[in-house]
Design a protein around this motif. Structure first.
Motif, PDB file in Angstrom:
ATOM      1  N   THR A  37       0.825  -1.207   0.000  1.00  0.00           N
ATOM      2  CA  THR A  37       0.000   0.000   0.000  1.00  0.00           C
ATOM      3  C   THR A  37       0.861   1.260   0.000  1.00  0.00           C
ATOM      4  OG1 THR A  37      -1.806  -1.124   1.152  1.00  0.00           O
ATOM      5  CG2 THR A  37      -1.748   1.284   1.285  1.00  0.00           C
ATOM      6  N   VAL A  38       1.906   1.260   0.815  1.00  0.00           N
ATOM      7  CA  VAL A  38       2.785   2.431   0.895  1.00  0.00           C
ATOM      8  C   VAL A  38       3.498   2.651  -0.439  1.00  0.00           C
ATOM      9  CG1 VAL A  38       4.796   3.422   2.042  1.00  0.00           C
ATOM     10  CG2 VAL A  38       3.087   2.176   3.378  1.00  0.00           C
ATOM     11  N   VAL A  39       3.967   1.566  -1.059  1.00  0.00           N
ATOM     12  CA  VAL A  39       4.640   1.695  -2.359  1.00  0.00           C
ATOM     13  C   VAL A  39       3.697   2.338  -3.372  1.00  0.00           C
ATOM     14  CG1 VAL A  39       5.561   0.398  -4.330  1.00  0.00           C
ATOM     15  CG2 VAL A  39       6.281  -0.179  -2.010  1.00  0.00           C
ATOM     16  N   GLU A  40       2.439   1.884  -3.405  1.00  0.00           N
ATOM     17  CA  GLU A  40       1.488   2.429  -4.371  1.00  0.00           C
ATOM     18  C   GLU A  40       1.188   3.898  -4.090  1.00  0.00           C
ATOM     19  OE1 GLU A  40       0.886   0.959  -6.963  1.00  0.00           O
ATOM     20  OE2 GLU A  40       1.308  -1.144  -6.520  1.00  0.00           O
ATOM     21  N   ARG A  41       1.113   4.252  -2.834  1.00  0.00           N
ATOM     22  CA  ARG A  41       0.856   5.652  -2.495  1.00  0.00           C
ATOM     23  C   ARG A  41       2.036   6.543  -2.896  1.00  0.00           C
ATOM     24  NH1 ARG A  41      -2.270   6.050   3.390  1.00  0.00           N
ATOM     25  NH2 ARG A  41      -4.186   4.990   2.713  1.00  0.00           N
ATOM     26  N   VAL A  42       3.239   6.062  -2.640  1.00  0.00           N
ATOM     27  CA  VAL A  42       4.425   6.850  -3.030  1.00  0.00           C
ATOM     28  C   VAL A  42       4.509   6.951  -4.542  1.00  0.00           C
ATOM     29  CG1 VAL A  42       6.958   6.881  -3.017  1.00  0.00           C
ATOM     30  CG2 VAL A  42       5.696   6.364  -0.921  1.00  0.00           C
ATOM     31  N   ARG A  43       4.201   5.851  -5.226  1.00  0.00           N
ATOM     32  CA  ARG A  43       4.200   5.906  -6.697  1.00  0.00           C
ATOM     33  C   ARG A  43       3.146   6.893  -7.203  1.00  0.00           C
ATOM     34  NH1 ARG A  43       5.982   3.684 -11.227  1.00  0.00           N
ATOM     35  NH2 ARG A  43       4.551   3.504 -12.996  1.00  0.00           N
ATOM     36  N   GLY A  44       2.068   7.040  -6.452  1.00  0.00           N
ATOM     37  CA  GLY A  44       1.027   7.972  -6.839  1.00  0.00           C
ATOM     38  C   GLY A  44       1.341   9.425  -6.522  1.00  0.00           C
ATOM     39  N   GLY A  45       2.503   9.671  -5.893  1.00  0.00           N
ATOM     40  CA  GLY A  45       2.916  11.048  -5.652  1.00  0.00           C
ATOM     41  C   GLY A  45       2.932  11.486  -4.203  1.00  0.00           C
ATOM     42  N   GLU A  46       2.518  10.621  -3.285  1.00  0.00           N
ATOM     43  CA  GLU A  46       2.516  11.002  -1.874  1.00  0.00           C
ATOM     44  C   GLU A  46       3.928  10.954  -1.301  1.00  0.00           C
ATOM     45  OE1 GLU A  46      -0.526   9.387   0.710  1.00  0.00           O
ATOM     46  OE2 GLU A  46      -1.609   8.599  -1.046  1.00  0.00           O
ATOM     47  N   ASN A  47       4.139  11.715  -0.237  1.00  0.00           N
ATOM     48  CA  ASN A  47       5.399  11.662   0.494  1.00  0.00           C
ATOM     49  C   ASN A  47       5.450  10.397   1.336  1.00  0.00           C
ATOM     50  OD1 ASN A  47       7.013  12.350   3.179  1.00  0.00           O
ATOM     51  ND2 ASN A  47       7.829  13.638   1.545  1.00  0.00           N
ATOM     52  N   PHE A  48       6.620   9.807   1.467  1.00  0.00           N
ATOM     53  CA  PHE A  48       6.749   8.522   2.144  1.00  0.00           C
ATOM     54  C   PHE A  48       6.225   8.558   3.568  1.00  0.00           C
ATOM     55  CE2 PHE A  48       9.199   5.878   5.092  1.00  0.00           C
ATOM     56  CZ  PHE A  48       8.905   4.619   4.618  1.00  0.00           C
ATOM     57  N   TYR A  49       6.624   9.529   4.344  1.00  0.00           N
ATOM     58  CA  TYR A  49       6.308   9.497   5.779  1.00  0.00           C
ATOM     59  C   TYR A  49       4.824   9.699   6.064  1.00  0.00           C
ATOM     60  CZ  TYR A  49      11.249   9.024   6.630  1.00  0.00           C
ATOM     61  OH  TYR A  49      12.536   8.540   6.654  1.00  0.00           O
ATOM     62  N   PRO A  50       4.170  10.708   5.493  1.00  0.00           N
ATOM     63  CA  PRO A  50       2.717  10.794   5.717  1.00  0.00           C
ATOM     64  C   PRO A  50       1.969   9.563   5.204  1.00  0.00           C
ATOM     65  CG  PRO A  50       3.561  12.862   4.848  1.00  0.00           C
ATOM     66  CD  PRO A  50       4.664  11.871   4.737  1.00  0.00           C
ATOM     67  N   ALA A  51       2.397   9.037   4.048  1.00  0.00           N
ATOM     68  CA  ALA A  51       1.719   7.864   3.483  1.00  0.00           C
ATOM     69  C   ALA A  51       1.894   6.649   4.386  1.00  0.00           C
ATOM     70  CB  ALA A  51       2.271   7.573   2.092  1.00  0.00           C
ATOM     71  N   THR A  52       3.098   6.454   4.900  1.00  0.00           N
ATOM     72  CA  THR A  52       3.364   5.302   5.762  1.00  0.00           C
ATOM     73  C   THR A  52       2.604   5.397   7.070  1.00  0.00           C
ATOM     74  OG1 THR A  52       5.570   5.017   4.815  1.00  0.00           O
ATOM     75  CG2 THR A  52       5.159   4.015   6.964  1.00  0.00           C
ATOM     76  N   MET A  53       2.655   6.565   7.693  1.00  0.00           N
ATOM     77  CA  MET A  53       1.971   6.728   8.970  1.00  0.00           C
ATOM     78  C   MET A  53       0.464   6.526   8.808  1.00  0.00           C
ATOM     79  SD  MET A  53       4.543   7.444  11.003  1.00  0.00           S
ATOM     80  CE  MET A  53       4.345   8.530  12.406  1.00  0.00           C
ATOM     81  N   ALA A  54      -0.103   7.057   7.717  1.00  0.00           N
ATOM     82  CA  ALA A  54      -1.540   6.890   7.481  1.00  0.00           C
ATOM     83  C   ALA A  54      -1.891   5.424   7.274  1.00  0.00           C
ATOM     84  CB  ALA A  54      -1.960   7.720   6.268  1.00  0.00           C
ATOM     85  N   ALA A  55      -1.060   4.709   6.503  1.00  0.00           N
ATOM     86  CA  ALA A  55      -1.334   3.291   6.240  1.00  0.00           C
ATOM     87  C   ALA A  55      -1.229   2.471   7.515  1.00  0.00           C
ATOM     88  CB  ALA A  55      -0.359   2.774   5.182  1.00  0.00           C
ATOM     89  N   GLN A  56      -0.275   2.787   8.371  1.00  0.00           N
ATOM     90  CA  GLN A  56      -0.137   2.037   9.611  1.00  0.00           C
ATOM     91  C   GLN A  56      -1.279   2.344  10.578  1.00  0.00           C
ATOM     92  OE1 GLN A  56       4.752   1.641   9.443  1.00  0.00           O
ATOM     93  NE2 GLN A  56       3.779   1.926  11.388  1.00  0.00           N
ATOM     94  N   ARG A  57      -1.729   3.599  10.605  1.00  0.00           N
ATOM     95  CA  ARG A  57      -2.871   3.936  11.472  1.00  0.00           C
ATOM     96  C   ARG A  57      -4.134   3.209  10.996  1.00  0.00           C
ATOM     97  NH1 ARG A  57      -0.854   9.530  10.692  1.00  0.00           N
ATOM     98  NH2 ARG A  57       0.431  10.058  12.520  1.00  0.00           N
ATOM     99  N   GLU A  58      -4.332   3.123   9.681  1.00  0.00           N
ATOM    100  CA  GLU A  58      -5.513   2.456   9.138  1.00  0.00           C
ATOM    101  C   GLU A  58      -5.582   0.996   9.559  1.00  0.00           C
ATOM    102  OE1 GLU A  58      -5.138   3.037   4.975  1.00  0.00           O
ATOM    103  OE2 GLU A  58      -5.577   5.192   5.051  1.00  0.00           O
ATOM    104  N   ARG A  59      -4.423   0.382   9.772  1.00  0.00           N
ATOM    105  CA  ARG A  59      -4.363  -1.028  10.151  1.00  0.00           C
ATOM    106  C   ARG A  59      -4.120  -1.222  11.638  1.00  0.00           C
ATOM    107  NH1 ARG A  59      -2.980  -0.252   5.112  1.00  0.00           N
ATOM    108  NH2 ARG A  59      -3.275  -1.877   3.537  1.00  0.00           N
ATOM    109  N   SER A  60      -4.208  -0.141  12.396  1.00  0.00           N
ATOM    110  CA  SER A  60      -3.969  -0.177  13.850  1.00  0.00           C
ATOM    111  C   SER A  60      -2.569  -0.682  14.166  1.00  0.00           C
ATOM    112  CB  SER A  60      -5.028  -1.054  14.539  1.00  0.00           C
ATOM    113  OG  SER A  60      -6.315  -0.506  14.350  1.00  0.00           O
ATOM    114  N   TYR A  61      -1.613  -0.302  13.321  1.00  0.00           N
ATOM    115  CA  TYR A  61      -0.212  -0.608  13.576  1.00  0.00           C
ATOM    116  C   TYR A  61       0.392   0.514  14.426  1.00  0.00           C
ATOM    117  CZ  TYR A  61       0.537  -4.497  10.276  1.00  0.00           C
ATOM    118  OH  TYR A  61       0.539  -5.704   9.636  1.00  0.00           O
ATOM    119  N   PRO A  62       1.312   0.189  15.326  1.00  0.00           N
ATOM    120  CA  PRO A  62       2.017   1.246  16.055  1.00  0.00           C
ATOM    121  C   PRO A  62       2.902   2.056  15.109  1.00  0.00           C
ATOM    122  CG  PRO A  62       3.023  -0.882  16.484  1.00  0.00           C
ATOM    123  CD  PRO A  62       1.757  -1.156  15.717  1.00  0.00           C
TER     124      PRO A  62
END
Length: 323
Positions: A37-62
């Motif tokens: 998911t993070v790879v696809e978001r970054v490929r779509g133009g998102e910044n790595f850190y906001p994209a990663t944090m959002a993806a981890q929050r969506e999955r209840s990851y720390p």
């Protein structure tokens, strides 16, 4: 040469059969989905850190501490490719390249011994053939380590590849540290300084990564329960089962086999085997302290190296056999 290539292809093809190995545990699959998911978001133009944090929050990851967020290196590399298919093709190409480099570094060995070493390395790389494992950082990092070990005659290339492996997955630091220890033991000041500089650079980049992660943390974000669990030998055994040869063996036999292999690499191996043995031993020792029960897949980092001493043991046994 053609026979060797045919045998190598046969070994790789056998690992592509789904029933050839035990499927990874469910937590690993969830991690794969997260990283994809993070790879696809970054490929779509998102910044790595906001994209990663959002993806981890969506999955209840720390998302804290910073170790809960993987470095961005692999994500940026995979985001350059358009699909999982092309990314998997790139991973398999890197795997072939690493095995060819390993074979070339053993050019002066007997053909049977060379084939045995390559086969044992392949047995530890079977994870690359599972669907979506291209998104596991361990799969890329371990191949970079193998290339680094195979390039030991070129210090700058060896250290550079090991540094890249660390930037993909931090646990590769065990093998970069092993390169430093081997350089000190051989009194190779130039290589030692290069390895020490690489470790310092990796540390500096990780501190930058930690600050960027901390900047994205908001109130209510989950905190990891930590990895200092003193799991001892059970986690080590689980990790070692990532080598196909060891998968179905009893735990005590796995430990004895790996200990004998690592000892043989240190006793009769050359620089490549000794470096691999030191790095693997350090990594496995760390697993007795660090890692939760669901972190057995970390063993993919050491799986291709832990049995490379078995051909050396066989060679010694044949030499001692009465005429």
């Amino acid at each position: 040469m053609r026979v060797w290539r045919a045998l190598l292809l046969a070994l790789l093809a056998s690992l592509a059969v789904p029933l050839a190995a035990k499927p990874p545990a469910k937590p690993v699959q969830l991690d794969q989905e997260l990283y994809r998911t993070v790879v696809e978001r970054v490929r779509g133009g998102e910044n790595f850190y906001p994209a990663t944090m959002a993806a981890q929050r969506e999955r209840s990851y720390p998302v804290q501490p910073a170790l809960a967020v993987r470095p961005p290196t692999m994500t940026y590399m995979l985001a350059l490719l358009p699909s999982t298919v092309t990314r998997t093709a790139a991973l398999i190409a890197l795997l072939f390249g690493a095995l060819i480099a390993l074979r070339q570094s053993l050019a002066d060995r007997a053909p049977a011994e060379t084939l045995a070493v390559v086969a044992l390395a392949v047995a530890g790389l079977f994870g690359a053939f599972f669907p979506d494992n291209v998104y596991l950082h361990e799969q890329w990092s371990v191949l970079l380590i193998m290339l680094s070990l195979a390039a030991h005659r070129r210090p700058w290339l060896s250290v550079g590849l090991a540094l890249l492996a660390v930037l993909v997955r931090e646990t590769a630091l065990a093998w970069l540290a092993a390169i430093l220890l081997m350089a000190l033991w051989q009194r190779d000041g130039k290589r030692a300084l290069m390895a020490l500089g690489a470790i310092a650079l990796a540390g500096g980049l990780w501190l930058i990564h930690a600050r960027l992660v901390a900047a994205q943390v908001v109130p209510g974000d989950l905190t990891s329960p930590g990895w200092v669990r003193f799991g001892g030998l059970p986690l080590v055994i689980d990790a070692l089962r990532r080598n196909l040869v060891l998968t179905g063996l009893p735990g005590p036999l796995i430990l004895v086999t790996v200990a004998a292999s690592l000892a043989a690499m240190l006793r009769w191996g050359r620089e490549m085997e000794r470096t691999a043995a030191i790095g693997s031993a350090g990594f496995l020792a760390a697993l007795t302290v660090f890692g939760r029960p669901d972190n057995g897949y970390w063993g993919f980092m050491a799986a291709p190296f832990v049995l490379l001493g078995l051909p050396l043991l066989a060679r010694q046994a044949l030499r001692r056999r009465p005429a």
